[in-house]
Design an enzyme around this catalytic site. Structure first.
Site, PDB file in Angstrom:
ATOM      1  CB  THR A 206      40.089  43.704  23.650  1.00 28.35           C
ATOM      2  OG1 THR A 206      39.664  42.715  24.582  1.00 28.35           O
ATOM      3  CG2 THR A 206      39.185  43.695  22.431  1.00 28.35           C
ATOM      4  N   GLY A 207      42.939  44.618  24.851  1.00 27.80           N
ATOM      5  CA  GLY A 207      43.804  44.740  26.037  1.00 27.80           C
ATOM      6  C   GLY A 207      45.032  43.863  25.930  1.00 27.80           C
TER       7      GLY A 207
ATOM      8  CB  ILE B 180      46.122  37.185  30.232  1.00 26.55           C
ATOM      9  CG1 ILE B 180      46.464  36.674  31.645  1.00 26.55           C
ATOM     10  CG2 ILE B 180      45.382  36.122  29.443  1.00 26.55           C
ATOM     11  CD1 ILE B 180      45.242  36.358  32.520  1.00 26.55           C
TER      12      ILE B 180
ATOM     13  CE1 TYR C 181      38.112  40.768  37.181  1.00 26.90           C
ATOM     14  CE2 TYR C 181      38.084  38.942  38.741  1.00 26.90           C
ATOM     15  CZ  TYR C 181      38.516  39.492  37.554  1.00 26.90           C
ATOM     16  OH  TYR C 181      39.350  38.773  36.727  1.00 26.90           O
TER      17      TYR C 181
HETATM   18  P1  NAD Z   1      46.606  43.402  32.966  1.00 27.04           P
HETATM   19  O1  NAD Z   1      46.150  44.553  33.817  1.00 27.04           O
HETATM   20  O2  NAD Z   1      47.964  42.837  33.225  1.00 27.04           O
HETATM   21  O3  NAD Z   1      46.467  43.769  31.441  1.00 27.04           O
HETATM   22  C1  NAD Z   1      45.237  44.269  30.985  1.00 27.04           C
HETATM   23  C2  NAD Z   1      45.394  44.869  29.613  1.00 27.04           C
HETATM   24  O4  NAD Z   1      44.122  45.443  29.238  1.00 27.04           O
HETATM   25  C3  NAD Z   1      46.409  45.981  29.547  1.00 27.04           C
HETATM   26  O5  NAD Z   1      47.058  45.871  28.300  1.00 27.04           O
HETATM   27  C4  NAD Z   1      45.528  47.234  29.616  1.00 27.04           C
HETATM   28  O6  NAD Z   1      46.146  48.343  29.010  1.00 27.04           O
HETATM   29  C5  NAD Z   1      44.333  46.768  28.823  1.00 27.04           C
HETATM   30  N1  NAD Z   1      43.094  47.504  29.075  1.00 27.04           N
HETATM   31  C6  NAD Z   1      42.515  47.775  30.269  1.00 27.04           C
HETATM   32  N2  NAD Z   1      41.405  48.504  30.074  1.00 27.04           N
HETATM   33  C7  NAD Z   1      41.283  48.674  28.741  1.00 27.04           C
HETATM   34  C8  NAD Z   1      40.344  49.349  27.921  1.00 27.04           C
HETATM   35  N3  NAD Z   1      39.319  50.011  28.461  1.00 27.04           N
HETATM   36  N4  NAD Z   1      40.517  49.335  26.571  1.00 27.04           N
HETATM   37  C9  NAD Z   1      41.563  48.690  26.026  1.00 27.04           C
HETATM   38  N5  NAD Z   1      42.497  48.033  26.755  1.00 27.04           N
HETATM   39  C10 NAD Z   1      42.345  48.035  28.094  1.00 27.04           C
HETATM   40  O7  NAD Z   1      45.444  42.301  33.135  1.00 27.04           O
HETATM   41  P2  NAD Z   1      45.520  40.695  33.104  1.00 27.04           P
HETATM   42  O8  NAD Z   1      45.758  40.240  34.486  1.00 27.04           O
HETATM   43  O9  NAD Z   1      46.384  40.244  31.990  1.00 27.04           O
HETATM   44  O10 NAD Z   1      43.984  40.369  32.793  1.00 27.04           O
HETATM   45  C11 NAD Z   1      43.502  40.154  31.478  1.00 27.04           C
HETATM   46  C12 NAD Z   1      42.119  39.500  31.564  1.00 27.04           C
HETATM   47  O11 NAD Z   1      42.232  38.259  32.276  1.00 27.04           O
HETATM   48  C13 NAD Z   1      41.099  40.345  32.325  1.00 27.04           C
HETATM   49  O12 NAD Z   1      39.842  40.244  31.704  1.00 27.04           O
HETATM   50  C14 NAD Z   1      41.055  39.674  33.693  1.00 27.04           C
HETATM   51  O13 NAD Z   1      39.826  39.858  34.351  1.00 27.04           O
HETATM   52  C15 NAD Z   1      41.278  38.228  33.317  1.00 27.04           C
HETATM   53  N6  NAD Z   1      41.803  37.417  34.436  1.00 27.04           N
HETATM   54  C16 NAD Z   1      43.012  37.697  34.997  1.00 27.04           C
HETATM   55  C17 NAD Z   1      43.470  36.920  36.052  1.00 27.04           C
HETATM   56  C18 NAD Z   1      44.805  37.181  36.699  1.00 27.04           C
HETATM   57  O14 NAD Z   1      45.051  36.649  37.790  1.00 27.04           O
HETATM   58  N7  NAD Z   1      45.693  37.911  36.063  1.00 27.04           N
HETATM   59  C19 NAD Z   1      42.692  35.879  36.555  1.00 27.04           C
HETATM   60  C20 NAD Z   1      41.453  35.629  35.971  1.00 27.04           C
HETATM   61  C21 NAD Z   1      41.022  36.397  34.907  1.00 27.04           C
END
Ligand code: NAD
Length: 262
Positions: A13-14, A19, A152
């Site tokens: 998902t996403g 990531i 969060y």
């Molecule tokens: P990002 O914002 O770069 O990408 C998020 C993706 O999720 C995008 O493709 C977006 O379109 C999609 N998305 C968001 N809401 C959505 C929805 N309702 N339905 C379908 N798709 C949806 O985010 P990221 O930084 O890659 O984070 C990904 C995961 O990793 C998240 O759960 C985040 O909490 C976790 N995380 C990230 C970090 C960080 O520093 N980047 C650290 C710890 C955990």
């Protein structure tokens, strides 16, 4: 060890960016048929084309996994998966006293209920076929609750709880449920946040990133942001057949920020 996921279908998902996209690329690189998900058709199609160009077996489904109807539509389009990666998530620094009820609900719907609904839909099939992997992408913020975004932190701790609870339901089967806890990771979402910080403080993006780690994550042992591929590597491993003895675990890929042994 050679990870071979051929014959397995994985939903991330996403996964149009960040990531999630790196995980989709990693799983596809190990032979899985991967399903990309995001909210908008255009971004999903672009992400699919990007992976197709690498020779991946990939398709895309546009659906908003933060709503019950979005999850229902996704499951209708894809009734079975072997590997479910609950990655979609949002984050936003906000003072506790300024976070309205709606934000608490929104964070819970996007970050927690998406994984709850999809696990409810896919896990029974995994148990019946006696093989499956569910991975929740939580965060070190689920252990070290950030004072600047408590909502969060709450959602990331909740994911750990759901993942561990679901793992208890797999007793005696070859299905596993785990969480992976990234630390600060240079995804597209975070890059935008760091670019804003850099602009505010008249710094280069590299300086702003280094300062962020020093100021906000001083216990980091790697003293830098992780790359999205570093997180994806851990996820691909835990999704593999080779990770069969890892179940109910919260696996850290956070550069040593959390200063405890277990
Ligand atoms: P990002 O914002 O770069 O990408 C998020 C993706 O999720 C995008 O493709 C977006 O379109 C999609 N998305 C968001 N809401 C959505 C929805 N309702 N339905 C379908 N798709 C949806 O985010 P990221 O930084 O890659 O984070 C990904 C995961 O990793 C998240 O759960 C985040 O909490 C976790 N995380 C990230 C970090 C960080 O520093 N980047 C650290 C710890 C955990």
């Amino acid at each position: 060890m050679k990870i071979d996921l051929s014959g397995k279908t994985a939903l991330v998902t996403g996964s149009t960016a960040g990531i999630g996209h790196a995980i989709a690329k990693g799983l596809a690189g190990s032979g899985a048929s991967v399903v990309i998900n995001g909210r908008g058709r255009d971004k999903v199609d672009a992400a699919v084309r990007k992976l197709e160009a690498t020779g991946a077996k990939v398709r895309g489904i546009a659906a908003d996994v933060s709503t019950a109807s979005g999850c229902k539509a996704l499951v209708a389009a894809l009734p079975e998966v072997d590997i479910l990666i609950n990655n979609a998530g949002i984050f936003e620094p906000k003072d506790f006293f300024d976070i309205p009820d709606e934000d608490w609900t929104r964070f819970f719907e996007v970050n927690v209920m998406s994984g709850v609904r999809l696990s409810r839909a896919y896990m029974k099939g995994m148990l019946k076929r006696n093989w499956g992997r569910i991975v929740f992408i939580s965060s070190e913020s689920g252990l070290n609750i950030p004072a600047e975004m408590i909502h969060y932190g709450m959602s990331k701790t909740a994911q750990l709880s759901v993942a561990r609870g679901l793992a208890q339901l797999t007793r005696g089967t070859a299905v596993t449920v785990n969480s992976v806890l990234p630390g600060p990771t240079m995804s597209e979402g975070v890059e935008t946040f760091v670019k804003d910080l850099a602009k505010q403080n008249w710094q280069s993006v590299d300086e702003a990133a280094a300062n962020f780690v020093k100021q906000h994550r001083p216990s980091s042992l790697i003293q830098r942001f992780a790359s999205v591929d570093e997180i994806a590597n851990m996820v691909v491993y835990v999704a593999s057949k080779e990770a069969s003895a890892t179940n109910g675990a919260a696996l850290r890929a956070e550069g040593g920020i959390v200063n405890t042994i277990a």
